[in-house]
Motif scaffolding. Structure first.
Motif, PDB file in Angstrom:
ATOM      1  N   VAL A  77      17.499  91.252  60.295  1.00  0.00           N
ATOM      2  CA  VAL A  77      18.088  90.364  58.643  1.00  0.00           C
ATOM      3  C   VAL A  77      19.633  91.494  58.957  1.00  0.00           C
ATOM      4  CG1 VAL A  77      16.983  91.021  56.580  1.00  0.00           C
ATOM      5  CG2 VAL A  77      15.666  90.132  57.685  1.00  0.00           C
ATOM      6  N   THR A  78      19.324  92.666  59.656  1.00  0.00           N
ATOM      7  CA  THR A  78      20.664  93.479  58.925  1.00  0.00           C
ATOM      8  C   THR A  78      21.992  93.145  60.293  1.00  0.00           C
ATOM      9  OG1 THR A  78      19.155  95.064  60.320  1.00  0.00           O
ATOM     10  CG2 THR A  78      19.438  95.452  58.174  1.00  0.00           C
ATOM     11  N   ASN A  79      21.371  92.242  60.956  1.00  0.00           N
ATOM     12  CA  ASN A  79      22.348  91.766  62.440  1.00  0.00           C
ATOM     13  C   ASN A  79      22.960  90.628  60.863  1.00  0.00           C
ATOM     14  OD1 ASN A  79      22.132  94.281  64.221  1.00  0.00           O
ATOM     15  ND2 ASN A  79      20.763  92.913  65.305  1.00  0.00           N
ATOM     16  N   TRP A  80      21.777  90.463  60.900  1.00  0.00           N
ATOM     17  CA  TRP A  80      22.889  89.064  59.891  1.00  0.00           C
ATOM     18  C   TRP A  80      23.503  89.147  59.541  1.00  0.00           C
ATOM     19  CZ3 TRP A  80      21.036  86.481  55.384  1.00  0.00           C
ATOM     20  CH2 TRP A  80      22.105  85.546  54.987  1.00  0.00           C
ATOM     21  N   VAL A  81      23.217  90.151  57.908  1.00  0.00           N
ATOM     22  CA  VAL A  81      23.699  90.436  56.850  1.00  0.00           C
ATOM     23  C   VAL A  81      24.677  91.325  57.268  1.00  0.00           C
ATOM     24  CG1 VAL A  81      23.698  92.001  55.049  1.00  0.00           C
ATOM     25  CG2 VAL A  81      21.496  90.551  55.588  1.00  0.00           C
ATOM     26  N   GLY A  82      24.914  92.170  58.387  1.00  0.00           N
ATOM     27  CA  GLY A  82      26.061  92.377  58.904  1.00  0.00           C
ATOM     28  C   GLY A  82      27.054  91.491  58.885  1.00  0.00           C
ATOM     29  N   THR A  83      27.130  91.047  60.054  1.00  0.00           N
ATOM     30  CA  THR A  83      27.525  89.193  60.401  1.00  0.00           C
ATOM     31  C   THR A  83      28.105  88.719  59.566  1.00  0.00           C
ATOM     32  OG1 THR A  83      26.394  88.997  62.404  1.00  0.00           O
ATOM     33  CG2 THR A  83      28.093  87.623  61.714  1.00  0.00           C
ATOM     34  N   ILE A  84      27.373  88.295  58.230  1.00  0.00           N
ATOM     35  CA  ILE A  84      28.112  87.981  57.014  1.00  0.00           C
ATOM     36  C   ILE A  84      29.427  88.762  56.320  1.00  0.00           C
ATOM     37  CG2 ILE A  84      27.012  87.321  53.869  1.00  0.00           C
ATOM     38  CD1 ILE A  84      25.982  85.688  56.171  1.00  0.00           C
ATOM     39  N   TRP A  85      28.883  89.775  56.001  1.00  0.00           N
ATOM     40  CA  TRP A  85      29.712  90.872  55.781  1.00  0.00           C
ATOM     41  C   TRP A  85      30.911  91.192  55.943  1.00  0.00           C
ATOM     42  CZ3 TRP A  85      29.680  91.079  50.644  1.00  0.00           C
ATOM     43  CH2 TRP A  85      28.612  90.209  49.974  1.00  0.00           C
ATOM     44  N   ILE A  86      31.181  90.942  57.893  1.00  0.00           N
ATOM     45  CA  ILE A  86      32.571  91.027  58.800  1.00  0.00           C
ATOM     46  C   ILE A  86      33.302  90.191  58.133  1.00  0.00           C
ATOM     47  CG2 ILE A  86      32.624  91.466  61.129  1.00  0.00           C
ATOM     48  CD1 ILE A  86      32.142  93.693  60.043  1.00  0.00           C
ATOM     49  N   ILE A 501      29.069  96.618  58.303  1.00  0.00           N
ATOM     50  CA  ILE A 501      29.225  97.690  58.879  1.00  0.00           C
ATOM     51  C   ILE A 501      28.258  98.350  58.915  1.00  0.00           C
ATOM     52  CG2 ILE A 501      29.908  99.984  59.923  1.00  0.00           C
ATOM     53  CD1 ILE A 501      33.364  98.025  59.822  1.00  0.00           C
ATOM     54  N   GLY A 502      28.120  98.538  57.388  1.00  0.00           N
ATOM     55  CA  GLY A 502      26.548  99.504  57.215  1.00  0.00           C
ATOM     56  C   GLY A 502      25.220  99.146  57.476  1.00  0.00           C
ATOM     57  N   ASN A 503      24.913  97.497  57.387  1.00  0.00           N
ATOM     58  CA  ASN A 503      23.870  96.615  57.995  1.00  0.00           C
ATOM     59  C   ASN A 503      23.788  97.216  59.176  1.00  0.00           C
ATOM     60  OD1 ASN A 503      22.217  94.966  56.037  1.00  0.00           O
ATOM     61  ND2 ASN A 503      24.912  94.721  55.352  1.00  0.00           N
ATOM     62  N   TYR A 504      24.625  97.136  59.677  1.00  0.00           N
ATOM     63  CA  TYR A 504      24.713  97.865  62.141  1.00  0.00           C
ATOM     64  C   TYR A 504      24.471  98.234  62.293  1.00  0.00           C
ATOM     65  CZ  TYR A 504      27.610  93.106  62.969  1.00  0.00           C
ATOM     66  OH  TYR A 504      27.791  91.724  62.564  1.00  0.00           O
ATOM     67  N   ILE A 505      24.719  99.944  61.159  1.00  0.00           N
ATOM     68  CA  ILE A 505      24.409 100.985  60.841  1.00  0.00           C
ATOM     69  C   ILE A 505      23.032 101.235  60.708  1.00  0.00           C
ATOM     70  CG2 ILE A 505      24.615 103.252  60.099  1.00  0.00           C
ATOM     71  CD1 ILE A 505      28.080 102.971  59.740  1.00  0.00           C
ATOM     72  N   SER A 506      22.427  99.975  59.558  1.00  0.00           N
ATOM     73  CA  SER A 506      20.973 100.534  59.651  1.00  0.00           C
ATOM     74  C   SER A 506      20.319 100.112  60.576  1.00  0.00           C
ATOM     75  CB  SER A 506      20.680  99.391  58.289  1.00  0.00           C
ATOM     76  OG  SER A 506      19.463  99.261  58.330  1.00  0.00           O
ATOM     77  N   SER A 507      20.880  98.723  61.555  1.00  0.00           N
ATOM     78  CA  SER A 507      19.787  98.322  62.870  1.00  0.00           C
ATOM     79  C   SER A 507      20.093  99.781  64.465  1.00  0.00           C
ATOM     80  CB  SER A 507      20.593  97.131  63.374  1.00  0.00           C
ATOM     81  OG  SER A 507      21.135  96.334  62.447  1.00  0.00           O
TER      82      SER A 507
END
Length: 579
Positions: A77-86, A501-507
């Protein structure tokens, strides 16, 4: 004899360089303002409904339907959401450099809608999803096939590409509808981002309540199909408002400009500065006005880059304006970095916070609350907080500070960072209570649902909404407001990049902490069985991270120099407050 329309007062034309689709100057009385923004707001309500209709409950779809574990599903989820925002960086680049915001937005909408349509098919067609499984142990369930996963993730990432062109441009187009050179419109623009967030979160609230309930209790096909239809309708509404919009022409690639300045400054590093700044290369004001651009005066900060404007006689130098635009985008990067940690906290709402909800008693009489519905309280508290902030807090602070914004954008962001720290303290204490309850009732090893109400999680969800109203709105306004005129889409993409980036950091943190804490025979902090996990320790780690980040933010913000206003509208508004 000329008509009144033909000889209309010259000051009825916008002064900020906005045009119609044919490139002609536009009248302030005919286009722009809130009359145009209403169409954007309606679009964004439906778009937020579509996005959060997918993301809010996605971790449970991956758990229940794709049979993935805690760490795997949360990270997917966080990788996908991270991509959404990148991806908005790419959308901003295309808009500023080539197509303009309007065309980039429309093309991206078509991609977005195709991704939503394919995603709806993946949860509807039996052959595109694994068979149902009611086993409490995920390892006993049949995993999704490579084809099923391939189609599912293809749909998700097509959607991510589409949002890359919509997210940085829709709010920017909205802000472009207000003329900075007209004090009345400038005052409206100061409230625009507050009311923008207020309006669009009606879509989020609908997604986090009605759609989540439909997905959990009626079916995923209808739960995904409704927002897909809504998105299609919203695109039609956006198109209907075209005659009322003001547009900005693309000004060339901001990345090219920035790269040119950085390279030229390095090449000229040994060149002495001229004895007067007027000897640096710059164009006449007329050259800028003819192109609908703005000239920026030289500043003393980041002085090294000023060397890019030195005329050495061998290469064409950069203009002072190009140098200052580059310096301004670079000046914002330390602030950008400071927002990574709170963006990591946001990622917990749609992953671990929701997963915690699955372990608690969700019944109200005969009605069971879907765990993701609690994110609706986050949205509701944000709606209320935005109104209180804009209508009460800002008016009160204006009297004290004489600042039209009430407090500065960085002060508002700092307040948001404090709230995120408090949220994680509460989350850690609540999780400790949940684990203690599981131990008292002998439900640690079984991982069974606890006879403890899900509403113990309510404080962290509600406070996250307050933090959003303070920090997320401030981020969006700060990066738009502080970006140079020709780089507004790129500036807006800064605010989305930080969430990505915050979502990627979370992952990264979730996988790393789960791995490190499980070494040497230890159980680990994060397991598929949350009753045997230690999310309280994990949230405690986030508290420390937030405190350190806040301290560094205070240091960084003290050295930040705000961009000079392109008009005197803010000064006019300050004078009105003083009288």
């Amino acid at each position: 004899m000329a008509t009144a329309e033909e000889t209309g007062a010259i000051d009825d034309y916008t002064k900020d360089g906005t045009v119609d689709l044919k490139g002609n100057p536009v009248r302030r009385s005919k286009r722009g303002g809130w009359r145009a923004c209403y169409f954007f707001v309606v679009y964004e309500i439906f778009e937020r409904m579509a996005f959060y209709g997918i993301s809010s409950n996605l971790v449970l779809y991956m758990t229940k339907k794709l049979h993935q574990g805690t760490v795997e599903s949360a990270n997917n989820v966080t990788n996908w959401v991270g991509t959404i925002w990148i991806t908005p960086i790419l959308g901003a680049f295309i808009a500023d450099a080539y197509l303009g915001r309007y065309k980039t937005f429309l093309i991206s909408c078509a991609i977005y809608l195709s991704g939503m349509t394919l995603l709806t098919l993946t949860v509807s067609v039996p052959g595109l999803k694994p068979p149902p499984c009611n086993s409490a142990n995920m390892s006993d369930c049949k995993r999704a096939s490579p084809l099923q996963l391939g189609v599912f993730y293809t749909a998700l990432y097509i959607l991510a590409v589409g949002t890359g062109g919509t997210k940085p441009n829709i709010s920017t187009i909205g802000a472009d509808q207000f003329d900075d050179f007209e004090p009345k419109e400038k005052a409206q623009k100061l409230s625009f981002f507050n009311w923008w967030e207020f309006s669009i979160f009606f879509g989020t609230l609908f997604a986090n309540t009605i759609l989540v309930y439909v997905q959990d209790n009626v079916g995923w096909a209808l739960g995904y199909g409704l927002p897909t239809i809504g998105l299609a309708i919203s695109i039609g509404i956006f198109l209907a408002g075209t005659p009322f919009y003001r547009h900005r022409l693309p000004n060339g690639s901001p990345f090219t400009t920035m790269a040119k300045v950085i390279v030229a400054a390095i090449q000229n590093r040994k060149q002495p500065f001229p004895n007067h700044s007027s000897k640096l290369h710059e164009l006449d004001l007329d050259d800028y006005s003819k192109q609908g651009k703005f000239r920026v005066d030289l500043t003393s900060s980041l002085r090294f880059f000023n060397k890019a404007a030195i005329n050495t006689g061998t290469n064409k130098p950069c203009t002072v304006t190009q140098v200052e635009e580059t310096k301004q985008m670079l000046r914002m990067i330390p602030i950008l970095v400071m927002t990574f940690v709170p963006s990591t906290m946001l990622a917990q709402v749609q992953t671990l916070f929701v997963k915690q909800g699955t372990t608690l008693d969700r019944s109200i009489g005969k009605f069971n609350i879907p765990p993701a519905c609690l994110t609706g309280f986050t949205t509701f508290s944000m709606l209320v907080s935005v109104v209180i902030y804009d209508r009460i807090f800002v008016k009160l602070m204006r009297k004290l500070t004489k600042n039209p914004r009430g407090i500065t954008l960085l002060q508002r962001m700092g307040l948001g960072l404090v709230l995120h720290t408090i949220i994680m303290i509460i989350a850690s204490l609540v999780e400790r209570k949940r684990l203690s309850f599981a131990n008292e009732h002998g439900l640690v090893e079984s991982g069974a649902q606890l006879p403890l109400t899900i509403f113990i999680l309510l404080p962290q969800f509600l406070l996250m909404g307050v933090a959003d109203a303070v920090l997320e709105v401030a981020k969006l306004e700060f990066f738009y407001d502080q970006a140079p005129e020709g780089m507004k889409s790129l500036g807006t993409s800064y605010s989305t990049t930080t969430i990505g980036i915050g979502n990627y950091i979370s992952s990264f943190l979730l996988s790393t902490v789960a791995h490190i804490t499980a070494r040497n025979g230890h159980k680990g902090w994060i397991l598929n069985n949350l009753n045997a996990s230690h999310l309280d320790y994990y949230y405690g780690f986030f508290v420390i991270l937030n405190v350190v980040n806040f301290i560094v933010f205070i240091f960084v913000s003290r050295f930040y120099v705000y961009r000079a206003e392109t008009s005197n509208s803010m000064e006019v508004l300050k004078e009105e407050l003083e009288h």
